[in-house]
Scaffold this active site. Structure first.
Site, PDB file in Angstrom:
ATOM      1  N   HIS A   1      -8.837   1.314  -5.901  1.00 50.70           N
ATOM      2  CA  HIS A   1      -8.012   0.445  -5.059  1.00 50.70           C
ATOM      3  C   HIS A   1      -6.567   0.869  -5.247  1.00 50.70           C
ATOM      4  O   HIS A   1      -6.139   1.137  -6.376  1.00 50.70           O
ATOM      5  CB  HIS A   1      -8.150  -1.028  -5.463  1.00 50.70           C
ATOM      6  CG  HIS A   1      -9.552  -1.526  -5.372  1.00 50.70           C
ATOM      7  ND1 HIS A   1     -10.125  -1.913  -4.190  1.00 50.70           N
ATOM      8  CD2 HIS A   1     -10.503  -1.676  -6.325  1.00 50.70           C
ATOM      9  CE1 HIS A   1     -11.368  -2.284  -4.417  1.00 50.70           C
ATOM     10  NE2 HIS A   1     -11.628  -2.143  -5.703  1.00 50.70           N
TER      11      HIS A   1
ATOM     12  N   TYR B   1       0.802  -1.233   0.000  1.00 55.19           N
ATOM     13  CA  TYR B   1       0.000   0.000   0.000  1.00 55.19           C
ATOM     14  C   TYR B   1       0.834   1.283   0.000  1.00 55.19           C
ATOM     15  O   TYR B   1       0.276   2.377  -0.093  1.00 55.19           O
ATOM     16  CB  TYR B   1      -0.955  -0.010   1.205  1.00 55.19           C
ATOM     17  CG  TYR B   1      -1.940  -1.166   1.156  1.00 55.19           C
ATOM     18  CD1 TYR B   1      -2.992  -1.158   0.246  1.00 55.19           C
ATOM     19  CD2 TYR B   1      -1.791  -2.280   1.986  1.00 55.19           C
ATOM     20  CE1 TYR B   1      -3.888  -2.220   0.169  1.00 55.19           C
ATOM     21  CE2 TYR B   1      -2.685  -3.346   1.925  1.00 55.19           C
ATOM     22  CZ  TYR B   1      -3.723  -3.315   1.018  1.00 55.19           C
ATOM     23  OH  TYR B   1      -4.611  -4.361   0.943  1.00 55.19           O
TER      24      TYR B   1
HETATM   25  C1  DHK Z   1      -7.496  -2.222   0.189  1.00 56.67           C
HETATM   26  C2  DHK Z   1      -7.838  -3.228   1.041  1.00 56.67           C
HETATM   27  O1  DHK Z   1      -7.923  -2.996   2.358  1.00 56.67           O
HETATM   28  C3  DHK Z   1      -8.078  -4.608   0.584  1.00 56.67           C
HETATM   29  O2  DHK Z   1      -9.083  -5.246   1.347  1.00 56.67           O
HETATM   30  C4  DHK Z   1      -8.422  -4.673  -0.890  1.00 56.67           C
HETATM   31  C5  DHK Z   1      -7.565  -2.392  -1.282  1.00 56.67           C
HETATM   32  C6  DHK Z   1      -7.456  -3.842  -1.707  1.00 56.67           C
HETATM   33  C7  DHK Z   1      -6.606  -1.459  -1.990  1.00 56.67           C
HETATM   34  O3  DHK Z   1      -5.757  -1.903  -2.759  1.00 56.67           O
HETATM   35  O4  DHK Z   1      -6.725  -0.242  -1.786  1.00 56.67           O
HETATM   36  O5  DHK Z   1      -8.420  -6.013  -1.321  1.00 56.67           O
END
Ligand code: DHK
Length: 149
Positions: free
Chosen positions: A102, A24
Site C-alpha cells: 500500500h 498518494y
Molecule cells: C490504495 C487505495 O486505493 C485505497 O483503497 C487503500 C491504498 C490504500 C494505498 O495506499 O495504496 O485503502
C-alpha cells in the site's frame, strides 16, 4: 526457471499522480512501472505490471501468475483490500510469495481500511513508504527467494 514477478494494482491506481496527491504522491502509475522494472532488473528479475478496476480481472491475473510460475506476486489491492474474498481465495492458491503493498499507511487512516483480507495470506506487507514501497517490496522479495536457493 521463471524469473518473473507479477505486480498487480487494483482500482483507482490508474489515477496515481492526480488522485489525492497529498495521500498518494505525484508519481504516476507509469512512473511506478518504471521503478519496478528498474528495481527488478538489479536482481535479474523481470516484471509483468498490470492495473485493473475490476475484481475478476485481478483474480484472472493472479491465476495467470500461478500458471506462469511467477517467482513472486506484489499486489496493491487498493479498494479490494478489505472486501474481496475472491482475491483472497485466488491468492491462497499461490505457492510463490505474495507481498501486499500500500502506498499510504492504511493503519493511520480510516478504520475501514485496516482489516485486510490480503494480509491473511501475504508473506509480507509494506505500507506508508509512498510508491517507494514497490521498490522495497521487490528488494525484499529478491532476498526472500534468494534465501531459498
Ligand atoms: C490504495 C487505495 O486505493 C485505497 O483503497 C487503500 C491504498 C490504500 C494505498 O495506499 O495504496 O485503502
Amino acid at each position: 526457471m521463471s524469473k518473473t514477478v507479477y505486480v498487480l494494482n487494483g482500482p483507482n491506481l490508474n489515477l496515481l499522480g492526480t488522485r489525492e496527491p497529498h495521500i498518494y504522491g505525484h508519481s504516476t502509475l507509469a512512473d511506478v512501472e518504471k521503478l519496478c522494472g528498474a528495481t527488478a532488473q538489479q536482481h535479474g528479475l523481470t516484471v509483468v505490471f498490470r492495473q485493473s478496476n475490476h475484481e475478476g480481472q485481478i483474480v484472472d491475473w493472479i491465476q495467470e501468475a500461478r500458471a506462469e510460475k511467477a517467482v513472486g506476486l506484489l499486489l496493491n489491492p487498493a479498494g479490494f483490500t478489505t472486501t474481496s474474498i475472491a482475491i483472497l481465495d485466488a491468492l491462497m492458491t499461490m505457492e510463490a510469495p505474495v507481498i501486499e503493498v500500500h502506498i499510504s499507511n492504511i493503519h493511520k487512516r480510516e478504520e475501514f481500511r485496516h482489516n485486510s483480507y490480503v494480509s491473511k495470506v501475504a508473506r509480507a506487507v509494506i505500507c506508508g513508504f509512498g510508491v517507494e514501497g514497490y521498490a522495497l517490496a521487490i528488494d525484499g522479495l529478491a532476498r526472500m527467494i534468494d534465501a531459498k536457493k
